[in-house]
Every structure is written in C-alpha cells, then in structure tokens.
Motif scaffolding. Structure first.
Motif, PDB file in Angstrom:
ATOM      1  N   LYS A  23      68.216  78.787  61.481  1.00 17.65           N
ATOM      2  CA  LYS A  23      67.388  79.394  62.525  1.00 17.65           C
ATOM      3  C   LYS A  23      65.953  78.864  62.545  1.00 17.65           C
ATOM      4  CE  LYS A  23      70.106  83.650  62.551  1.00 17.65           C
ATOM      5  NZ  LYS A  23      70.073  85.131  62.390  1.00 17.65           N
ATOM      6  N   VAL A  24      65.571  78.108  61.539  1.00 17.33           N
ATOM      7  CA  VAL A  24      64.226  77.530  61.473  1.00 17.33           C
ATOM      8  C   VAL A  24      64.373  76.015  61.494  1.00 17.33           C
ATOM      9  CG1 VAL A  24      62.087  77.348  60.153  1.00 17.33           C
ATOM     10  CG2 VAL A  24      63.362  79.504  60.155  1.00 17.33           C
ATOM     11  N   GLU A  25      63.800  75.382  62.512  1.00 18.42           N
ATOM     12  CA  GLU A  25      64.019  73.958  62.736  1.00 18.42           C
ATOM     13  C   GLU A  25      63.680  73.113  61.511  1.00 18.42           C
ATOM     14  OE1 GLU A  25      65.448  70.863  64.989  1.00 18.42           O
ATOM     15  OE2 GLU A  25      65.433  72.998  65.513  1.00 18.42           O
ATOM     16  N   ARG A  26      62.550  73.399  60.863  1.00 24.29           N
ATOM     17  CA  ARG A  26      62.128  72.569  59.731  1.00 24.29           C
ATOM     18  C   ARG A  26      63.118  72.629  58.565  1.00 24.29           C
ATOM     19  NH1 ARG A  26      56.620  71.145  59.194  1.00 24.29           N
ATOM     20  NH2 ARG A  26      57.204  70.467  57.103  1.00 24.29           N
ATOM     21  N   ALA A  27      63.883  73.712  58.474  1.00 23.52           N
ATOM     22  CA  ALA A  27      64.839  73.843  57.373  1.00 23.52           C
ATOM     23  C   ALA A  27      65.984  72.840  57.497  1.00 23.52           C
ATOM     24  CB  ALA A  27      65.390  75.267  57.324  1.00 23.52           C
ATOM     25  N   LYS A  28      66.214  72.311  58.705  1.00 22.32           N
ATOM     26  CA  LYS A  28      67.299  71.350  58.905  1.00 22.32           C
ATOM     27  C   LYS A  28      67.051  70.049  58.148  1.00 22.32           C
ATOM     28  CE  LYS A  28      68.474  73.213  63.461  1.00 22.32           C
ATOM     29  NZ  LYS A  28      68.563  72.938  64.915  1.00 22.32           N
ATOM     30  N   GLU A  29      65.798  69.778  57.823  1.00 23.36           N
ATOM     31  CA  GLU A  29      65.470  68.538  57.125  1.00 23.36           C
ATOM     32  C   GLU A  29      66.101  68.475  55.731  1.00 23.36           C
ATOM     33  OE1 GLU A  29      61.284  67.910  57.131  1.00 23.36           O
ATOM     34  OE2 GLU A  29      61.098  68.073  59.316  1.00 23.36           O
ATOM     35  N   PHE A  30      66.450  69.645  55.166  1.00 26.09           N
ATOM     36  CA  PHE A  30      67.035  69.654  53.827  1.00 26.09           C
ATOM     37  C   PHE A  30      68.451  69.082  53.813  1.00 26.09           C
ATOM     38  CE2 PHE A  30      63.562  72.569  53.195  1.00 26.09           C
ATOM     39  CZ  PHE A  30      63.172  72.315  51.884  1.00 26.09           C
ATOM     40  N   LEU A  31      69.066  68.963  54.996  1.00 26.14           N
ATOM     41  CA  LEU A  31      70.390  68.347  55.054  1.00 26.14           C
ATOM     42  C   LEU A  31      70.354  66.901  54.567  1.00 26.14           C
ATOM     43  CD1 LEU A  31      72.039  69.651  58.350  1.00 26.14           C
ATOM     44  CD2 LEU A  31      73.042  69.700  56.061  1.00 26.14           C
ATOM     45  N   LYS A  32      69.196  66.258  54.729  1.00 26.36           N
ATOM     46  CA  LYS A  32      69.061  64.875  54.279  1.00 26.36           C
ATOM     47  C   LYS A  32      69.238  64.763  52.771  1.00 26.36           C
ATOM     48  CE  LYS A  32      65.706  63.874  57.956  1.00 26.36           C
ATOM     49  NZ  LYS A  32      64.284  63.519  58.238  1.00 26.36           N
ATOM     50  N   ASN A  33      68.979  65.857  52.059  1.00 27.46           N
ATOM     51  CA  ASN A  33      69.032  65.829  50.601  1.00 27.46           C
ATOM     52  C   ASN A  33      70.438  65.988  50.049  1.00 27.46           C
ATOM     53  OD1 ASN A  33      66.227  65.654  50.664  1.00 27.46           O
ATOM     54  ND2 ASN A  33      65.967  67.872  50.506  1.00 27.46           N
ATOM     55  N   ILE A  34      71.403  66.308  50.926  1.00 29.30           N
ATOM     56  CA  ILE A  34      72.759  66.546  50.416  1.00 29.30           C
ATOM     57  C   ILE A  34      73.792  65.693  51.160  1.00 29.30           C
ATOM     58  CG2 ILE A  34      72.295  68.865  49.539  1.00 29.30           C
ATOM     59  CD1 ILE A  34      73.700  69.928  52.085  1.00 29.30           C
ATOM     60  N   GLU A  35      73.412  64.485  51.528  1.00 29.89           N
ATOM     61  CA  GLU A  35      74.398  63.584  52.117  1.00 29.89           C
ATOM     62  C   GLU A  35      75.487  63.282  51.081  1.00 29.89           C
ATOM     63  OE1 GLU A  35      72.364  60.183  53.602  1.00 29.89           O
ATOM     64  OE2 GLU A  35      71.672  61.206  55.413  1.00 29.89           O
ATOM     65  N   PRO A  36      76.703  62.956  51.539  1.00 34.70           N
ATOM     66  CA  PRO A  36      77.797  62.684  50.596  1.00 34.70           C
ATOM     67  C   PRO A  36      77.420  61.606  49.581  1.00 34.70           C
ATOM     68  CG  PRO A  36      78.635  62.829  52.841  1.00 34.70           C
ATOM     69  CD  PRO A  36      77.143  62.834  52.947  1.00 34.70           C
ATOM     70  N   GLU A 308      54.985  76.505  48.586  1.00 32.78           N
ATOM     71  CA  GLU A 308      55.584  77.785  48.983  1.00 32.78           C
ATOM     72  C   GLU A 308      56.192  77.714  50.378  1.00 32.78           C
ATOM     73  OE1 GLU A 308      53.121  81.213  48.554  1.00 32.78           O
ATOM     74  OE2 GLU A 308      53.101  81.117  46.368  1.00 32.78           O
ATOM     75  N   ILE A 309      55.509  77.017  51.283  1.00 33.72           N
ATOM     76  CA  ILE A 309      56.047  76.864  52.639  1.00 33.72           C
ATOM     77  C   ILE A 309      57.362  76.095  52.586  1.00 33.72           C
ATOM     78  CG2 ILE A 309      55.649  75.754  54.880  1.00 33.72           C
ATOM     79  CD1 ILE A 309      52.667  76.397  54.533  1.00 33.72           C
ATOM     80  N   GLU A 310      57.405  75.014  51.793  1.00 36.56           N
ATOM     81  CA  GLU A 310      58.640  74.241  51.665  1.00 36.56           C
ATOM     82  C   GLU A 310      59.731  75.086  51.018  1.00 36.56           C
ATOM     83  OE1 GLU A 310      59.439  71.094  52.786  1.00 36.56           O
ATOM     84  OE2 GLU A 310      57.602  71.484  53.900  1.00 36.56           O
ATOM     85  N   LYS A 311      59.371  75.917  50.056  1.00 42.89           N
ATOM     86  CA  LYS A 311      60.353  76.787  49.398  1.00 42.89           C
ATOM     87  C   LYS A 311      60.916  77.799  50.389  1.00 42.89           C
ATOM     88  CE  LYS A 311      59.453  78.593  45.380  1.00 42.89           C
ATOM     89  NZ  LYS A 311      58.687  79.251  44.310  1.00 42.89           N
ATOM     90  N   ALA A 312      60.081  78.252  51.324  1.00 49.46           N
ATOM     91  CA  ALA A 312      60.559  79.199  52.344  1.00 49.46           C
ATOM     92  C   ALA A 312      61.597  78.524  53.241  1.00 49.46           C
ATOM     93  CB  ALA A 312      59.392  79.698  53.189  1.00 49.46           C
ATOM     94  N   TYR A 313      61.332  77.271  53.629  1.00 43.54           N
ATOM     95  CA  TYR A 313      62.299  76.543  54.452  1.00 43.54           C
ATOM     96  C   TYR A 313      63.583  76.280  53.664  1.00 43.54           C
ATOM     97  CZ  TYR A 313      58.414  75.653  57.642  1.00 43.54           C
ATOM     98  OH  TYR A 313      57.378  75.799  58.522  1.00 43.54           O
ATOM     99  N   GLU A 314      63.417  75.974  52.384  1.00 39.06           N
ATOM    100  CA  GLU A 314      64.600  75.757  51.550  1.00 39.06           C
ATOM    101  C   GLU A 314      65.419  77.037  51.437  1.00 39.06           C
ATOM    102  OE1 GLU A 314      65.766  73.850  47.192  1.00 39.06           O
ATOM    103  OE2 GLU A 314      63.692  74.402  47.623  1.00 39.06           O
ATOM    104  N   LEU A 315      64.731  78.171  51.375  1.00 31.62           N
ATOM    105  CA  LEU A 315      65.413  79.459  51.309  1.00 31.62           C
ATOM    106  C   LEU A 315      66.219  79.708  52.581  1.00 31.62           C
ATOM    107  CD1 LEU A 315      65.661  81.835  49.361  1.00 31.62           C
ATOM    108  CD2 LEU A 315      63.698  82.896  50.492  1.00 31.62           C
ATOM    109  N   GLU A 316      65.644  79.374  53.728  1.00 31.19           N
ATOM    110  CA  GLU A 316      66.372  79.503  54.992  1.00 31.19           C
ATOM    111  C   GLU A 316      67.596  78.572  54.992  1.00 31.19           C
ATOM    112  OE1 GLU A 316      67.811  79.799  58.884  1.00 31.19           O
ATOM    113  OE2 GLU A 316      66.806  81.196  57.542  1.00 31.19           O
TER     114      GLU A 316
END
Length: 559
Positions: A23-36, A308-316
């Motif tokens: 639900k938070v656009e910036r949180a989608k960036e964490f998908l880059k960290n879990i590519e196969p 902390e802001i990055e941790k909040a996005y990671e939490l989302e």
C-alpha cells in the motif's frame, strides 16, 4: 538463478501480485532485494528473516505506516540574509550556496551573519548559516515523526519531536504573521458591526433650533448627563478596539496598536504591510536563533531518522508479503528435485490443490517411479499448463526465499529455469526452427536446470516430433537436468524413452451443463487419455439438425 523463455513472464506476474498487496509505493523497492538467487545460503538466510518477521509483525500498524513519507531537506538560495566573511573565506562561503556573501557590512537584510565580528557570529557550516533548512521540513512533517515514534518507541523520532517542541511558539507566530492581513480585516469588520450596533441603540435626532430650545429647558446637571452618555459610548467603542488588538497581539506575540480611533474603522494596506515586515523581521531572528539551538540537539539523530523511515517501508513490505503468502509454507531447500503437496496455482481463483514432483520420490510420493524426466499427458483443458505454471511459481518463490503456495514443498537450488509455453499462433517452419534452437540452447552446458516444455510436438509432424523430443529428453536426462514436458504423445515417448515417467490427467465425463468433469490431480505412471469423444459428445448434444447427425456419426465411429 537465471530465468529463461517464458519463465520471466511468470516471475513478473508474481511480482505484480506482491506489489498489489503493498500500500506504500516506496515499499515496493524492497522487491529488488529478493530477486531469485542460486545461493543456497542466501535463500536460507532470507527464509529465517521472513519467518521471524512474519511472526513478530503487527498488521494493524499498516495504517500508521501509510502516514510515513520521505522528509526532504531543501537546499535553496535564501535572500533574507547576508554572510559577512573575511577575504580568505569568500570562496569557502560561496560553496555553501545558502545566502549572499560579502566582506563589508550590508544593511537591508533580515539577518546579518558574520564570521568577523559583525552581526550574529556563525561558523562556515550550512546548519549554522541556515538551520531553518533542516528544522522547517521536520516541523512540517511532525505527523511523519509521530507515526515513526509509534512504530519505533524509544527511537530518534520521539527525541526529535521533543526538541522541536521548543519551536512551537515561534512557528505559531510565523503562521499568524502570514495571516495578519486576513485577521486584521476580520477584526476590522467585527469592530464596525459592533460600533453600528451600539450607535443604533443610541439615537438623538434634533434640529439646531430644537436643540437650543431643548438645552434651555434643561435643569442644572442635565447637560452633563447627556455628555456623559456620549462619553460612555466612546469608551465602549475604544474598549472593543482594544480587545481586537489584544487578540491579534496574543497571536503574533507582540503588543500592537493597529486600528484608528474613528468610525468607520479601516486600516490602509500599506500600514498592514509595514507592520507585517517589522514583526516578521523580529520573529525570523528569533526563529534563526532557536533553530540553531534545536538543530545542535537533533543533528546527530538525522542519519538514524533516515534509517527509521526505511525501516517503516520495510515493515510495510513485510506486512504485504505476509498477506500475499497467507496459508503458504516455507519449502525445504534440499537436493533431489522439486516436489509439493497440495500446491495451489496463485493465478487461478479457488484452484484444485495438486500434488506433484520430479526427481526423487519423497514424503507421500514414496513408491512412485523416480526420474528426472516426466511426461505429463491428458485431457485438453485439464490443467496441464497450469500445473507447469504452479511448479514454476513454487520454484521462483523458493529461490526468492519466500513461502510457496503448498502444504508442503521441497526445492533443489537451481542455476537456470526454462519455460517453453505453447503459443496461440499458427505454426510454420520458421516457428519450428526457432523453438528447436531454443530447446537445444537450454540443453547446452552443465549445471542444475529445470526445463518445463508445453506441447513441443504441435509445431511439427507427430512422427518427427516423437523422435526429436525423445532424443532431446534423453540428452537432458544424461546431464541430470529436471524436465517436465506436456505432450499428447505419451505412449510413443514411453517406447522411445522408457527411463521417463508418464503421468496423466483424465476427464471423467460431462456434467449437467455439458462441461468436462476433470480430476486435475495427475495419476502417476498412467497415460492420460485425451478427450475427443467427450468433446464430440458435448458438441453433438448441443447441435441441431444435420450438424447433430454428422457429429453423432463421427462419435459412433470414434467409439
């Protein structure tokens, strides 16, 4: 892990499903960290991380997380101040790019800052010259800081909020200054209404002669009484004016005398502007001095605030993944092939759970023929392609370190995955050549590979397809690759390649609506019959007239 052919499309579709939960656009960036990945250690590390995260995350916090946004510290040219420096400091000062630079005293600016004893002494640092550039964004984003303080009690956000509280009064005054003209006009209108109301209650209408006659008839002391009435009215009007001025003075924080003592009450625009400039200059100076003090307290916290802001996005991101993978399970990462129990295709609504494997027979598959090459046969629209997609979904998610849509699963770490999906197009010699080249390329080299092939034979003659496909499968088998191929040539391929296992999906008949009744769970070691007679029966029962007669003759012949 490298994804080849149509496997990339399945991966992109999985990503879109996950992104749809975020639900938070910036949180989608964490998908880059879990590519196969093909790093077994990394996969296991991710699994442990997500297991802990899923067990500890509170999904109710998502509403708080949605209030978090990046806090941007502006770099802008401030024209309300001048920095006085010595000759040797000019170049260094200009690099700061925050305010005008001079070596001589300059009047006409709200703030005169100096490194050589003129005006307010500062050091050549941006946070000393323009502390407001740090403090204002934090003040304007107090809701973000409050959300972060809720998410991370005892973190730096709460401490920053405590320091910012020292600036509350001066910021309120600045807000009041911005609305000064509006407030003056509001009080001005209110005053004029109140004066009119009082004048309406006090009426005295006399001609000059009537006034003289009236005065002659008055007794001693009556004139003083009338004059006192006028004096009382004037005092009441002055009291109203003083109250209006007190209200505005309290908001601004400066004692003001604004309104003329006459009716109608009206303050000229130029008077308001001069007043505003004078007050603003004083408040800006106060804001600068207090901002320097506050910034000295919070400057060490700013790097951790970003964390902390990055941790909040990671939490989302974690919450979204947990929602996406509801009722999923973490697969075992081990050698011996790929298998799953009660797997569910995530691209199908209410799918029938399917259990299947290639490679070593484990768990409920004990006793089933073990082989690295499986030929999946059976009814049209029976779910063969969906089963290939399901296996690929499980393999991809497992290599991302995520749970998979199954009750139980095990996946060997792979280097490459190939998916050759049957295309809905007219097949030509060119298409056959292209597909053959792709197949050959997938069989080149060594490594841990999974090949998923959907009806290779439809792009060439059945007789040739059996020999070509059998030889390609034999090469893959000799190299230890895992291969699952959908084909209607199961019986022929069994003769050419007895080492392979042939499984089948069968249709049981037609329901009341003449739809195929299909058990989508493959039967191991059984060639799945295709369903031409059921298709013919359905068309015949729906047909009419001569069309129906033709279809019935063909159906009888087939049976």
């Amino acid at each position: 892990m490298r994804l080849r052919g149509d496997a990339r499309d399945i991966y992109r579709a999985i990503r879109r499903r996950i992104e749809g939960e975020i639900k938070v656009e910036r949180a989608k960036e964490f998908l880059k960290n879990i590519e196969p990945t093909s790093d077994k250690g990394e996969i296991l590390r991710r699994q442990e991380y997500f297991k802990r995260a899923f067990s500890s995350v509170d999904e109710k916090l998502e509403e708080v997380i949605m209030k978090v946004r990046p806090i941007r510290f502006r770099r802008e040219f401030l024209t309300d101040r001048v920095l006085i420096v010595s000759e040797e400091e000019v170049e260094e000062a200009e690099k700061l790019g925050l305010c005008l630079v001079s070596t001589e005293p300059v009047e006409g600016y709200d703030l005169v800052l100096s490194t050589i004893g003129y005006g307010i002494d500062v050091e050549l640092k941006p946070h000393d010259i323009a502390p407001e550039l740090y403090v204002k964004p934090l003040w304007e984003n107090r809701d973000v800081l409050k959300a972060l303080a809720t998410l991370f009690p005892g973190g730096v956000s709460g401490k920053i909020l405590e320091s910012l509280a020292e600036l509350e009064d001066v910021f309120k005054r600045l807000e009041a200054i911005e609305k000064l003209e509006e407030r003056i006009r509001e009080e001005e209108a209110r005053l004029n209404r109140r004066i009119e109301e009082r004048l309406e209650k006090f009426k005295l209408t006399l001609s000059g002669r009537e006034l003289v006659e009236f005065i002659k008839s008055l007794k001693s002391g009556d004139i003083d009484l009338i004059l006192s009435k006028f004096s009382t009215l004037n005092d009441e009007i002055l009291e109203e004016i003083r109250k209006s001025e007190e209200r505005i003075s309290k908001e601004i924080g400066v004692d003001l005398e604004i309104f003329p003592r006459e009716y109608p009450v009206e303050v000229p625009p130029e008077v308001i502007e001069r007043l505003r400039e004078t007050i603003e200059r004083e408040v800006k100076l106060e804001l600068y001095l207090k901002s320097r003090e506050v910034l000295a307290e919070i400057l060490p916290y700013l790097p951790r605030l970003k964390e902390e802001i990055e941790k909040a996005y990671e939490l989302e991101f974690i919450i979204a993944l947990k929602r996406f993978s509801k009722n999923f399970t973490f697969p075992r990462i081990e050698e011996g092939g790929i298998g799953f129990v009660e797997g569910r295709n995530i691209f199908i609504d209410n799918p029938q759970p399917i259990s299947y494997f290639v490679g070593r027979a484990k768990g409920p598959f004990k006793g089933v023929k073990e082989t690295n090459v499986v030929i999946l046969t059976g009814a049209n629209s029976g779910g063969k392609t969906s089963l290939l997609e399901l296996m690929l979904q499980i393999v991809i998610l497992a290599h991302m370190g995520l749970p998979v849509p199954a009750r139980e699963a095990w996946v060997e770490v792979l280097d490459e995955v190939f998916f050759f999906k049957r295309k809905r197009t007219n097949y030509t010699a060119g298409a056959f050549e292209t597909s053959l080249k792709s197949m050959v390329k997938s069989l080149k080299g060594k490594g841990r590979k999974l090949l998923l092939i959907d009806e290779f034979e439809v792009i060439t003659e059945p007789g040739a397809a059996v020999k070509i496909l059998a030889e390609l499968l034999r090469i893959g088998l000799s190299k230890g690759f895992y291969i699952v191929v959908v084909s209607h040539l199961g019986e022929d391929l069994m003769k050419e390649l007895p080492e392979a296992r042939v499984d089948g999906i069968e249709a049981k008949g037609l329901d009341e609506s003449l739809n195929l009744i299909v058990d989508r769970q493959p039967k191991f070691g059984v060639v799945g019959k295709s369903t031409p007679e059921l298709i013919l029966e359905r068309l015949a029962r729906k047909g009419r007239g001569e069309e129906r007669e033709i279809l019935m003759k063909v159906l009888r012949r087939l049976k």
